[in-house]
Design a protein around this motif. Structure first.
Motif: not given
Ligand code: NAD
Length: 500
Positions: A71-85
């Protein structure tokens, strides 16, 4: 300056010690931007040992708490979406919106795996015999492994590690050496989300590291996604070592266009599904099969202006680009070589992208869009997976010819039919020997709570990816039969029971 990437072992970024490296390119400029270490057998074995040490404690964490990490990982993916992309586009070449889709489609499987407490529930039979109860539980396998392709460096690792971890396994990811940065970032984010050290590790490498994982007796399962020859090799070798293995391979996806289809809709769908991500998708449509010459002529007429209007460029151009470069110079040469065989073997190259060049990006691995007409099943461009922006048109006389063509092809990943006739669509869905079927939908990728997988040479193994199958793949069933001797109900006890 080229960066030296690392492995991710026991919660730390660890430098490679083998002395062997692979170049990681920026496909848009052709520059080498990083070097990725290629692990030796000894480095792999060290990671496997750590994975085996930490796994029992992780499996002992209750499923709900394990799910909370995701659950927390999903939040972090959303937080870092731009960086990851951004990191994903820089190494892969796909556009930013497409890179976000890559992360998003992985994230959705993580969300599904948050349901692990429910999905892992076992079965229970009360009074299977007199005084006997029977129950089945799903238990983690132990050390599990994923070997992933370059074309979805975020999504496919998540399709594997999310269910593996949710089930209580430890997981070693061997990502593609073409674009390893995002997998490393995902492992860091998992630990930020609370995953204990060593439960996820990333070992970068090539065949040597894959073979070390295949032959390591501690490794219990291997998940693989990539090309069919390697899928076949990994499936055969892994099974011979007694491991649980699932391998997903290449594709040649046909889209059948019936005479009654809305041809504008079909042409739009073909352009997106054929050229999106430069055709580097296992669910890309690479063969258009119009039924009847009139349908074919009208379709080609509608396709040409749409293909001519495609915008090809670097991800840095933002939303103004339809697709980017292919992943390496070797991939570009392979695509152009196959295009040449199409011309030599007599197909008609209606849109010729061979001379495509982009000012300022002459060294980038860009390939212009190509459209072939009058392709026949004996040609290399029909038989082989091109994995580039090349669409082949094979004209069929009848619906039976069209469905037969798709059924006879050795690959069976995805397919689509465009028609307004429900009876034809229904017949197609029932009879076709292909795993994922679209009806007026060109890329029918199932959502996280269904399963993903092809048939024929597109798959080796029994269970699909994500959905309920993933929870079967990453667990073993144990069935307990229990009988208890007569207890307190037989009469009162007046002294303190001694538990001896
Ligand atoms: P690939 O087979 O070259 O590589 C996949 C993985 O295998 C990588 O991690 C690579 O390091 C490793 N590998 C490569 N050669 C190896 C060898 N000789 N021995 C052991 N390991 C080896 O595939 P790719 O070019 O990265 O990805 C594109 C392919 O993946 C296409 O064929 C595409 O259709 C397929 N794909 C399939 C699906 C699916 O779900 N069916 C999804 C995505 C991609």
């Amino acid at each position: 300056m080229t960066t030296e990437l690392t492995h991710y072992i026991n919660g730390e970024h660890v430098k490679g010690t083998s002395g062997r490296f692979a170049d990681v390119f920026n496909p848009a400029t052709g520059e080498i931007q990083a070097k990725v270490p290629l692990a030796s057998t000894a480095e792999v074995e060290a990671a496997v040992k750590i994975a085996a040490e930490v796994q029992p404690a992780w499996a002992a964490v209750n499923p709900q708490r394990r799910a909370r990490v995701l659950m927390k990982f999903v939040d972090l993916l959303n937080r870092d979406m731009d960086k990851l992309a951004e990191a994903l586009s820089r190494e892969h070449g796909k556009t930013i919106p497409d890179a976000k889709g890559d992360v998003q489609r992985g994230l959705e499987v993580v969300e599904y795996c948050i349901g692990a407490p429910h999905l892992l529930k076992g079965e229970y039979t009360d009074s299977a015999g007199r005084g006997i109860d029977m129950y089945s539980m799903r238990q983690a396998l132990g050390v599990t492994v994923g070997i992933t392709p370059f074309n979805f460096p975020a999504m496919i690792p998540m399709w594997m590690f999310a269910p593996a971890i949710a089930c209580g396994n430890s997981f070693i990811l061997k990502p593609s050496e073409r674009d390893p940065s995002v997998p490393l970032m995902l492992a860091e984010l998992l630990e930020e989300a609370g995953l204990p050290k060593g439960v996820i590790q990333v070992v970068n490498g090539d065949k040597e590291s894959v073979d070390a994982l295949l032959y390591d007796p501690i490794v219990q399962s291997i998940g693989f996604v990539g090309s069919t020859p390697i899928a076949e090799y990994i499936y055969g070798t892994g099974c011979a070592q007694g491991k649980r293995v699932q391998c997903f391979g290449g594709a040649k996806n046909h889209m059948i266009i019936m005479p009654d289809a809305d041809l504008d809709q079909a042409a739009d769908a073909l352009v997106g599904a054929g050229y999106g991500a430069a055709g580097e998708r296992c669910m890309a449509i690479s063969v258009a099969v119009p039924v009847g010459d009139e349908t074919a002529d009208r379709l080609i007429e509608k396709l040409i202006p749409r293909i001519d209007a495609l915008k090809v460029g670097p991800y840095t151009a933002g939303n103004d680009v339809d697709y980017g470069p292919v992943v390496t110079s070797a991939a570009k040469q392979n695509i152009l070589g196959l295009v040449q065989t199409g011309v030599d073997q007599g197909a008609e190259l209606v849109v010729d992208g061979r001379d495509f060049s982009l000012q300022g990006y002459e060294e980038g691995f860009f390939v212009g869009p190509h459209l072939f007409d009058h392709v026949t099943p004996d040609m290399d461009i029909y038989k082989k997976e091109i994995f580039g922006p090349v669409l082949s048109t094979v004209r069929a006389k009848t619906y039976e010819d069209a469905i037969g063509l798709a059924m006879d092809h050795e690959y069976g990943n995805g397919t689509a039919i465009f028609t307004r006739d429900g009876d034809t669509a229904r017949d197609f869905a029932n009879r076709i020997n292909i795993g994922m079927v679209g009806i007026n939908v060109p890329i029918p990728v199932p959502l996280a709570y269904h399963t993903f997988g092809g048939w024929k040479k597109s798959v080796f193994g029994d269970l699909n990816q994500h959905g309920p199958d993933a929870f079967k793949f990453y667990t073993r069933t144990k069935t307990v039969t229990s009988r208890w001797p007569s207890g307190i109900k037989e009469g009162g006890e007046f002294s303190i029971p001694l538990m001896d």
